[in-house]
Enzyme design. Structure first.
Site, PDB file in Angstrom:
ATOM      1  N   GLU A   1     -32.819 -16.631  11.571  1.00 33.67           N
ATOM      2  CA  GLU A   1     -31.903 -16.986  12.669  1.00 33.67           C
ATOM      3  C   GLU A   1     -32.242 -18.352  13.270  1.00 33.67           C
ATOM      4  OE1 GLU A   1     -30.720 -13.504  15.036  1.00 33.67           O
ATOM      5  OE2 GLU A   1     -31.770 -12.233  13.616  1.00 33.67           O
TER       6      GLU A   1
ATOM      7  N   ASP B   1     -23.873  -7.192  18.179  1.00 30.60           N
ATOM      8  CA  ASP B   1     -25.155  -7.632  17.628  1.00 30.60           C
ATOM      9  C   ASP B   1     -26.271  -7.312  18.638  1.00 30.60           C
ATOM     10  OD1 ASP B   1     -27.037  -8.636  15.917  1.00 30.60           O
ATOM     11  OD2 ASP B   1     -26.066 -10.564  15.594  1.00 30.60           O
TER      12      ASP B   1
HETATM   13  C1  BGC Z   1     -28.859 -10.421  13.722  1.00 31.10           C
HETATM   14  C2  BGC Z   1     -28.061  -9.530  12.822  1.00 31.10           C
HETATM   15  C3  BGC Z   1     -28.858  -8.305  12.488  1.00 31.10           C
HETATM   16  C4  BGC Z   1     -29.302  -7.609  13.757  1.00 31.10           C
HETATM   17  C5  BGC Z   1     -30.135  -6.375  13.507  1.00 31.10           C
HETATM   18  C6  BGC Z   1     -29.459  -9.684  14.887  1.00 31.10           C
HETATM   19  O1  BGC Z   1     -30.358 -10.484  15.571  1.00 31.10           O
HETATM   20  O2  BGC Z   1     -28.031 -11.463  14.181  1.00 31.10           O
HETATM   21  O3  BGC Z   1     -27.703 -10.220  11.662  1.00 31.10           O
HETATM   22  O4  BGC Z   1     -28.095  -7.454  11.687  1.00 31.10           O
HETATM   23  O5  BGC Z   1     -30.076  -8.508  14.511  1.00 31.10           O
HETATM   24  O6  BGC Z   1     -31.416  -6.688  13.089  1.00 31.10           O
HETATM   25  C1  BGC Z   2     -35.801  -8.105  15.687  1.00 42.54           C
HETATM   26  C2  BGC Z   2     -34.656  -8.348  14.743  1.00 42.54           C
HETATM   27  C3  BGC Z   2     -33.587  -8.977  15.473  1.00 42.54           C
HETATM   28  C4  BGC Z   2     -34.068 -10.190  16.205  1.00 42.54           C
HETATM   29  C5  BGC Z   2     -33.005 -10.652  17.128  1.00 42.54           C
HETATM   30  C6  BGC Z   2     -36.230  -9.401  16.294  1.00 42.54           C
HETATM   31  O1  BGC Z   2     -37.287  -9.208  17.169  1.00 42.54           O
HETATM   32  O2  BGC Z   2     -36.861  -7.547  14.993  1.00 42.54           O
HETATM   33  O3  BGC Z   2     -34.165  -7.170  14.220  1.00 42.54           O
HETATM   34  O4  BGC Z   2     -32.577  -9.305  14.598  1.00 42.54           O
HETATM   35  O5  BGC Z   2     -35.181  -9.933  16.990  1.00 42.54           O
HETATM   36  O6  BGC Z   2     -32.712 -11.984  17.108  1.00 42.54           O
END
Ligand code: BGC
Ligand code: BGC
Length: 594
Positions: A479, A283
């Site tokens: 998230e 990830d």
């Molecule tokens: C997320 C994933 C996601 C990845 C790419 C991460 O922060 O946990 O679910 O696919 O970012 O954006």
């Molecule tokens: C990004 C996401 C990613 C996340 C990580 C964001 O800044 O744009 O793609 O999943 O950070 O937690």
């Protein structure tokens, strides 16, 4: 094909092998560098959009990277990955489907598979052949900010809908059309409140969002192996049986050990026991969390079974670290070769190594009328009628209706997180049809729209209608930004319900949210209560069930709490008996004809 893969691995230099397992955020690399280093994959994270953000500029952006990879020494095309988690939802103009929790409420595998198919078509039309979906977590605590991304709390249902999603994305032929990615392996939905670090801890790359702290997301699942196998593993078994080509490791830990560095989980269980033949992707910035020493982190994750690393920024540092690790004998070249082979095997199954890949649809297909119609149908199918005490639904054909609430006519609030931007946001973020649009379509001049917020109560004065519809909402998040100790409705939204209730004979409350919310007095103030979840760009589907043009069929995919949840709780789940149990969902009192 296996001969072709052998030939490629044989031909690759150490640096080219390392390039193949490297995935870089498009903001941190140019197409020229992709060609020069033989990079294996590029991603757009949440909100990783070109400016201006249109289907055509997306296609040009992705094509530039894909074309560059074809010009690399060995010409192995990259995989371009993106979070097409409810439609290709980063793109302005894409069809935004309901989030998974709504699809779980609909509980229809065939619908999930059609939604995934439409998502695959729109994703491929921008050149991207990899969706970081489906999310197959089994959430144990609704305070988790990723609850809306999950189908629900029933393991078997998550397994069935997850597999349906994989089938829809990848296609059911022998090859793979658009690569699916079951995530996040494993037990990301089983973490214990407070184990992430709380107010003390927010990932540095998202600090700009001003989060009050992460409590469940990326935390520690303190569960035994029996629970892990019974509750959290079956969706992966189902996805593997469906031929899923990629699986994303979870940021979270299992009993204190980071999954990314967990050899038993990633290799012994997932690859050996479950027989997963595809590749494991790490990830976003996750391997960095494994150890303060980057060399150690890289070695431990690759050794544990991570095949492709979502770096995502400093790819030179990553590539240099892997090279040094192999040269020092800290990482076996056989493990690197295995990772490369797994990635190439998937690319081969997609027809990317021999020019037999599915032709890409044109960007004009984004937001196609048939996709929007499907999204509207899915929004309706996911709506759950929680109460209907006086038989007010469907809205009677002769009544005037007062519509209020900021969410009533706001595409962004109906789409929720992971829409255009990572965390989503309010406003006309992308074209769509709102609940207000849908009601206007059905009710014409009988619809009186007013009073968006409590502060904006003025326009309510003097307005009389027989029925009020108030759309309350939970502001969007993604998230850990959505980890919330108190799942209560904002007080001003309850005040709006009270203000409307005072002016009408009967009031219907529609809840737009990423999870169940403790609604407090709103339950008693309302005659009927509808959970609409985050229905997406075609929220007009919610109007369809309100007027009876579509039946209520949704049922709760997880318990709905009655009051607040106690925190920090040693055991996950509601502290008091839930108001409604999973499976709850009424059908409207009268038939559509009145
Ligand atoms: C997320 C994933 C996601 C990845 C790419 C991460 O922060 O946990 O679910 O696919 O970012 O954006
Ligand atoms: C990004 C996401 C990613 C996340 C990580 C964001 O800044 O744009 O793609 O999943 O950070 O937690």
């Amino acid at each position: 094909m296996s001969a072709r893969i052998d030939e490629l691995v044989e031909a690759m230099t150490l640096d080219e092998k390392i390039g193949q397992i490297t995935q870089v955020d498009r903001s941190a690399i140019t197409p020229e560098e992709v060609a020069e280093f033989g990079i294996g994959s590029i991603l757009s994270g949440g909100g990783g959009n070109p400016d201006p953000n249109t289907p055509q500029t997306w296609r040009a952006m992705v094509d530039a990277y894909v074309d560059a990879s074809r010009r690399s020494r060995l010409g192995v095309p990259i995989l371009y990955g993106t979070d097409a988690v409810h439609g290709h939802s980063n793109v302005v103009g894409a069809t935004v489907f309901p989030h998974n929790l709504a699809l779980g409420a609909a509980g229809d595998p065939e619908l999930v598979s059609r939604v995934a198919r439409a998502t695959a078509i729109e994703t491929a039309a921008t050149g991207a052949r990899w969706a970081f979906a489906p999310m197959v977590a089994v959430p144990q605590d609704p305070r988790w900010g990723r609850t809306f991304e999950c189908f629900g709390q029933d393991t078997d249902m998550v397994a069935e809908l997850g597999a349906a999603s994989v089938a829809g994305l990848q296609g059911t032929g022998p090859g793979i059309d658009v690569l699916a990615c079951a995530k996040h392996f494993v037990a990301d939905g089983g973490t214990t409140w407070g184990t992430t670090g709380g107010a003390q801890w927010v990932p540095w790359w998202v600090r700009a969002y001003g989060s009050p702290g992460w409590y469940l997301d990326q935390g520690d699942a303190r569960i035994d192996e029996t629970t892990l196998r019974a509750v959290h593993l079956p969706p992966y078994q189902a996805a593997v049986a469906e031929g899923v080509g990629s699986i994303m490791a979870s940021y979270s830990s299992w009993n204190g050990q980071k999954v990314h560095a967990h050899r038993w989980l990633l290799t012994d269980l997932l690859k050996d026991e479950l027989g997963f033949q595809g590749f494991v992707v790490s990830d976003y910035h996750a391997i960095d969390q494994v150890s303060p020493d980057y060399h150690d982190a890289v070695v431990r994750c690759l050794d544990a079974g991570v095949d492709m690393v979502m770096v995502p920024f400093d790819h030179a540092r990553f590539r240099g670290t892997v090279r040094a690790a192999v040269e020092a004998g800290d990482l076996a070249v056989e493990r690197l070769d295995d990772a490369v082979r797994r990635i190439l095997r998937v690319k081969a199954a997609m027809g990317l190594l021999d020019g037999t890949a599915q032709p890409l649809p044109e960007p004009g297909v984004l937001g196609a009328p048939e996709h929007r119609a499907l999204a509207r149908q899915a929004a309706a199918a996911g709506a759950v009628l929680l109460t209907d005490r006086s038989g007010v639904l469907p809205l009677p054909a002769d009544a005037t209706v007062l519509l209020a609430g900021a969410g009533a006519d706001d595409v962004g609030l109906a789409c929720g997180g992971w829409t255009i931007e990572w965390a989503g946001g309010a406003g006309p973020v992308t074209p769509g049809s709102t609940i207000a649009d849908g009601l206007a379509e059905h009710l014409g001049s009988r619809l009186l729209a007013t009073g968006a917020t409590a502060e904006d109560r003025g326009p309510l004065d003097g307005v009389t209608a027989r029925i009020g519809v108030v759309v309350v909402h939970e502001p969007p998040y993604a998230e850990g930004l959505g980890d919330r100790e108190h799942l209560t409705l904002e007080p001003e939204q309850g005040e709006l319900v009270a203000a409307v209730a005072a002016r009408v004979e009967q009031v219907v409350v529609v809840v737009l949210s990423g999870r169940p919310l403790a609604l407090g007095p709103v339950i008693d103030l309302s005659d009927a209560l509808v959970a609409a979840w985050w229905p997406g760009s075609e929220a007009a589907g919610i109007a369809d069930v309100l007027v009876g043009a579509a039946p209520f069929t949704g049922t709760l995919p997880l318990p709905w709490p009655d009051g607040d949840l106690v925190s920090p709780s040693p055991a996950p789940g509601p502290a008091q008996p839930p108001r409604w149990l999973p499976g709850h969902g009424l059908v409207a009192g009268r038939s559509a004809t009145g």
